[in-house]
Design a protein around this motif. Structure first.
Motif, PDB file in Angstrom:
ATOM      1  N   GLN A 127       1.226   4.353  -2.803  1.00 44.59           N
ATOM      2  CA  GLN A 127       1.168   5.790  -2.517  1.00 44.59           C
ATOM      3  C   GLN A 127       2.418   6.507  -3.043  1.00 44.59           C
ATOM      4  N   MET A 159      -4.947   7.633   7.924  1.00 43.54           N
ATOM      5  CA  MET A 159      -5.513   8.956   7.695  1.00 43.54           C
ATOM      6  C   MET A 159      -6.912   8.959   8.295  1.00 43.54           C
ATOM      7  N   HIS A 215      -5.319  11.981   0.918  1.00 40.53           N
ATOM      8  CA  HIS A 215      -6.483  12.034   1.812  1.00 40.53           C
ATOM      9  C   HIS A 215      -6.710  13.455   2.314  1.00 40.53           C
ATOM     10  N   TYR A 256       2.313   9.455  -5.894  1.00 39.35           N
ATOM     11  CA  TYR A 256       2.748  10.798  -5.510  1.00 39.35           C
ATOM     12  C   TYR A 256       3.969  11.240  -6.309  1.00 39.35           C
ATOM     13  N   GLU A 301       0.830  -1.197   0.000  1.00 42.73           N
ATOM     14  CA  GLU A 301       0.000   0.000   0.000  1.00 42.73           C
ATOM     15  C   GLU A 301       0.878   1.265   0.000  1.00 42.73           C
ATOM     16  N   SER A 302       1.953   1.223   0.778  1.00 46.55           N
ATOM     17  CA  SER A 302       2.842   2.380   0.829  1.00 46.55           C
ATOM     18  C   SER A 302       3.549   2.564  -0.510  1.00 46.55           C
ATOM     19  N   GLY A 339      -4.635   2.966   5.092  1.00 52.14           N
ATOM     20  CA  GLY A 339      -3.308   3.217   5.643  1.00 52.14           C
ATOM     21  C   GLY A 339      -2.306   2.184   5.203  1.00 52.14           C
ATOM     22  N   TYR A 375       0.629  10.069   1.608  1.00 57.27           N
ATOM     23  CA  TYR A 375      -0.617   9.703   2.288  1.00 57.27           C
ATOM     24  C   TYR A 375      -1.481  10.930   2.534  1.00 57.27           C
ATOM     25  N   MET A 388      -3.261  12.739  10.201  1.00 51.51           N
ATOM     26  CA  MET A 388      -2.502  11.494  10.214  1.00 51.51           C
ATOM     27  C   MET A 388      -2.290  10.985  11.641  1.00 51.51           C
TER      28      MET A 388
END
Lengths: 461, 461
Positions: free
Chosen positions: A261, A384, A333, A265, A257-258, A368, A329, A338
Motif C-alpha cells: 500500500q 477497510m 478502498h 500510494y 501488505e502494508s 487489510g 489504505y 477504517m
C-alpha cells in the motif's frame, strides 16, 4: 429530540457564556456527534465553546444542577467513539482554549490549554530548542491525548502521554477546580491523581490546563529501513536491539501488505516484505556506533536490505512513507470506513500475535494490513469495511474480537493507545477482573450521578 | 495493652498460618514498631509472617471481621514512620515472601514477591545481563519501594519506582485479590490503578506480587566528579547538561559541609566545595563525546576541578564516597538521630532552595549538610538531632517546616521520594488543595473502615 428543559439550561449557560459560545445548530451538533471511527453518530443537545476555566466550572455546575451529561471534545480524532454523546447532553468543545501559556525552559516543562494541538506545540517549542515527544500520528489536541493516554512511534524511547504529565487543572463533576500534581519532577506526596486522570476519557473531570514534560531536540538523528523475510525475524531483531541497550527512538513494523500500500500510494519501490522503520537520537559519535551495531544485529536476523538516512530530507521521505499508511489504505478502498485494532502484548508474544492477525484476515477474507509499534509490543491491524455490508461489518467485529482475546490470553491489553471509548467496553471486566470493581468505585466516588461522558471507558450506559 | 479480643483473633489467624508465622513476642513487636526515622515507636499487637497471597488474603479478612488495623512491613528502612502501627493492630512482615518468581528476559520484566530486596534482585538479574534501575541508597524491599514510590540517584535517566511498575497483585481491605496492570508495556484500558497503588503506603491494599521493568546493563559506564565555587554554579551546570540533551544516568550534588564529612569518614582529600558526582551510561564512542561536551559545559560554569573515572574500581570508590554520606554524618554525631528533609522543586528553583536551606541551618544553629538528586530538583538536608534535647528537636522541626513551605510556595512537593508516612501529613491539604478531597474519597471508597495502615499518608488518625 430536544431536552425537556433545554430553554432553562440555555438560559443558565447564557449567564456565563456569550451567545457565540453556545450553539444548537444542527451542523455544529453533527460535527460533534462523531469521531474518526466507524462508531455510530449521536448528537449532543448543546455545544459550548468555553474560553476560561471559570466558564468550564460554570458549565459543570449547570450539568450537575440539571443532571445533563457533559462530553469534552478536542478535535474528534479519536478512534473508539470517545466524543460521541451516547445520551445527548452538552458537548464542551475546547477549541477556543488553545494557548501555549508558558514555556519553562530550565524546567523542561510547558503549560498549555487542552485545545492546543501537537504540531502547534512543537512549532512553539522549536524556538527554545525543545520538542514534545508523543506522536500518535494524528494532529490531535493535547487534551484529547491526555484523555486517552495516547502514545505512538516515539514511546519506546520517551514513554506514553501519562509519562509526560506533571500537573493537570481539572474541573470536577461539581464544578470544583483541582490540580492533580505540581511542577516537581517527582513526588511521593498523597495519592497519584495525575496518573489516574490521564486516560480517564472525560469520565472523571474536564482538563482545563496541563503542565507537560518536554525534551531538548537531539543533537543528531538517524533513520533506517530494514527488510526481513518474516515478521518473526523482524520482531526478534528488535528484541536483540533492545537487549543490546541501543536506545532506539522509534521502531515501526509494516507487514508485506502494508508495504504494498505504501509503494502504491507514494510511488516508491521499497521491498514488499516485512519492514522495520527505525530512528536513533543522540550524539554523532554515539549514533555511528549504534547504527553499526544495529546493522550487525538486523543482518544476524536475516535482514535482506538495510538503508540508513542521516540527512533530514531523506529521513522525512522515509517517515512520510510510514505516516501515509492509513491514507494509503483509505485511498485504495474508496467509500469504506477504517477499523483499527489496537492490542498491546508482552514483546515476546508480538510475532505470534501479528502472524495470528494475518491468518485471521485471510480466513475471514478481510482486506487489510498490519503495522506495529514493535518496541512496545503494540500493533494495529487496519481493515477497510463497507458499513452498508452487514456481513463485512460483522466479520470485522469478529476479527477485532479474536485479536483482543488472543492478546488478553497472553498477558496483554485490549487497547495499547486508542483507549476504551465505546469500542472496548465489553472487554473491561475480562481484562481487569476484580480491579474493574475498584475502578467502578472510583468512578462512583467522583461522579455519583454518572454525568461525565457517560457510556464511555469502564462505565456503560 | 493487649487487644480485648486478641485470643479470638489469634485463633482465627492460626486457622490460616502456622504457629511460627504468628508472633506476640515483645522483641519481635519492638522490631516492627519503628523505622529508620526519628518518629516515636509504637507497637503492633501481633506480627504475622505470611508466605502466600492466600494467607495475606485471610489476614485481611480477619482484619475486616474484627476491625483491627493491618500494617505492611518490609525491612523498616522508611524515613517517615510508614511502618509504625499508630493504632496497634496486625503488622504483616513480608520477609518470607522474598522470591524472584520469574525473569522475562525478552520482555525486560521481572515478577517478584514484595520481600525481595533491591540488591537481591540485581544479583539475580546480572545472570541475564539485566539490572533494576531504582537505587534509593538503602537496600530496601521492593514492596516498600513500591509503597513509597521510591527513587534515588538514577531517576534522572530511568524514572521513579512508579515508572517501573507494570502490574501489582494487591490484596484489598476485604481480602479480594486483584491485578492492577498487565505484562503489556503500555495500555489505555480502564483507569490507571498501577499508578494509584504505587505510593499508597499500605493505605489502599497490600502488595503480594509485582511485575517490574528492568533494563539491559549498559555497554559502557563513566563516572565523574566536578567541583564548583557555589551551589548555584553546580546546579546551573546541570541544567545546561540536560539542555544539551546529554543523557546523564546519575547527577548528585554535595555541599561543602557534606564534602567535609565525606573526606573525614573516607579519609579522602576531595576539594571541600560544592561537588557534582555524575555517571553516564551508553556506548563507548557516544560516552566519549558526552564526556567531552560535559567537560566543556562544567568549565563554562566555573568548575574548578573535574575528574573522570572509567574503570570499575575507581568508579566504585567515587560512588562509595557519595553513598557513605549518611553514615559519615551519623559517625560524626554519636548518640544523635538523623532527620532528613525531602522536598522536590522545579529545577529552576533548586539553587535558591539549597541556599535557603544552608542559611536556615546556620540561623538555627543546626549541624547538617545538603545533598541533592539535582537532575530531578530533589534535595535532602541531613540534620543530626539529640532527641533528648527538646530545643534541638523543635529547631529541627522548625527547619523542616521552613524547607517544606519554601518548596510548596515555588511549585514543589513536600516529599520527593521518602513519602508522607506520619511526618508529611500536616502538609497534605496545603500541597494538594481540593485534590486532597478527591484522595480522601478514593481512600474511603477502598477502605471504608480505615483499617489499612491507618494514620499514614493522607488519612490522619
Amino acid at each position: 429530540m430536544a431536552l425537556a428543559n433545554q430553554e432553562t439550561i440555555l438560559d443558565s449557560l447564557k449567564e456565563h457564556l456569550t451567545a457565540e459560545q453556545i450553539s444548537v445548530n444542527e451542523t455544529i451538533k453533527e460535527l460533534h456527534g462523531q469521531d474518526e471511527s466507524y462508531h455510530q453518530m449521536k448528537l449532543p443537545d448543546i455545544v459550548v465553546f468555553p474560553e476560561t476555566t471559570e466558564q468550564v466550572s460554570a458549565i459543570m455546575k449547570i450539568s450537575a444542577q440539571y443532571k445533563i451529561p457533559v462530553i469534552p471534545f478536542g478535535l474528534g480524532s479519536s478512534l473508539e467513539g470517545h466524543v460521541i454523546p451516547q445520551s445527548g447532553g452538552i458537548t464542551i468543545d475546547f477549541s477556543l482554549m488553545n494557548n501555549v501559556l508558558d514555556v519553562y525552559e530550565e524546567d523542561f516543562l510547558v503549560r498549555v490549554q487542552p485545545g492546543v494541538t501537537r504540531t502547534q506545540l512543537n512549532k512553539e517549542l522549536k524556538k527554545y530548542g525543545l520538542f514534545f515527544t508523543v506522536d500518535p500520528g494524528a494532529d490531535a489536541t493535547l487534551g484529547g491525548m491526555v484523555a486517552t493516554n495516547a502514545s505512538g512511534t516515539t514511546t519506546v524511547r520517551y514513554g506514553v502521554m501519562r509519562d509526560q504529565v506533571r500537573d493537570l487543572e481539572v474541573v470536577l463533576a461539581d464544578g470544583t477546580v483541582i490540580h492533580t500534581g505540581s511542577k516537581a519532577a517527582k513526588s511521593s506526596s498523597g495519592l497519584h491523581l495525575n496518573g489516574l486522570f490521564v486516560g480517564s476519557e472525560g469520565t472523571l473531570g474536564c482538563f482545563t490546563e496541563m503542565t507537560l514534560r518536554v525534551y531538548g531536540i537531539p543533537e543528531f538523528i538517524t533513520a533506517a529501513r530494514a527488510s526481513f523475510e518474516t515478521v518473526k525475524d523482524a520482531v526478534e531483531a528488535v528484541v536483540s536491539i533492545l537487549q543490546a541497550g541501543i536506545p532506539i527512538a522509534r521502531v515501526e513494523l509494516l507487514d508485506e501488505e502494508s508495504m504494498r500500500q505504501v509503494n502504491k500510494y507514494n510511488d516508491t519501490a521499497y521491498l514488499e516484505k516485512p519492514t522495520l522503520f527505525l530512528e536513533f537520537h543522540g550524539n554523532e559519535a554515539g549514533l555511528q556506533q549504534d547504527v553499526e551495531f544495529t546493522q550487525e544485529i538486523v543482518q544476524g536476523h536475516g535482514c535482506t536490505e538495510v538503508a540508513f538516512e542521516t540527512d533530514t530530507a531523506a529521513r522525512n521521505r522515509l517517515w512520510e512513507a510510514r505516516h501515509t499508511l492509513a491514507y494509503a489504505y483509505i485511498h485504495a478502498h474508496p467509500g469504506k470506513k477504517m477499523m483499527v485494532t489496537d492490542v498491546c502484548l508482552p514483546i515476546s508474544e508480538l510475532a505470534g500475535a501479528v502472524e495470528h492477525a494475518r491468518e485471521n484476515l485471510l480466513e475471514l477474507g478481510l482486506p487489510g494490513g498490519v503495522l506495529g509499534h514493535v518496541g512496545d509490543g503494540n500493533y494495529h491491524a487496519l481493515i477497510m469495511i463497507d458499513m452498508n455490508n452487514q456481513e463485512e461489518v460483522e466479520k470485522s467485529q469478529e476479527f477485532n474480537e479474536r485479536i483482543v482475546l488472543y492478546a488478553l490470553e497472553r498477558g496483554g491489553t485490549c487497547t495499547g493507545e486508542h483507549g476504551v471509548g465505546i469500542g472496548k467496553q465489553k472487554y473491561q471486566r475480562q481484562e481487569h477482573g476484580g480491579a474493574f470493581d475498584v475502578m467502578e468505585k472510583i468512578k462512583v466516588a467522583l461522579d455519583p450521578a454518572n454525568l461525565l461522558n457517560p457510556g464511555k471507558n469502564i462505565k456503560g450506559e
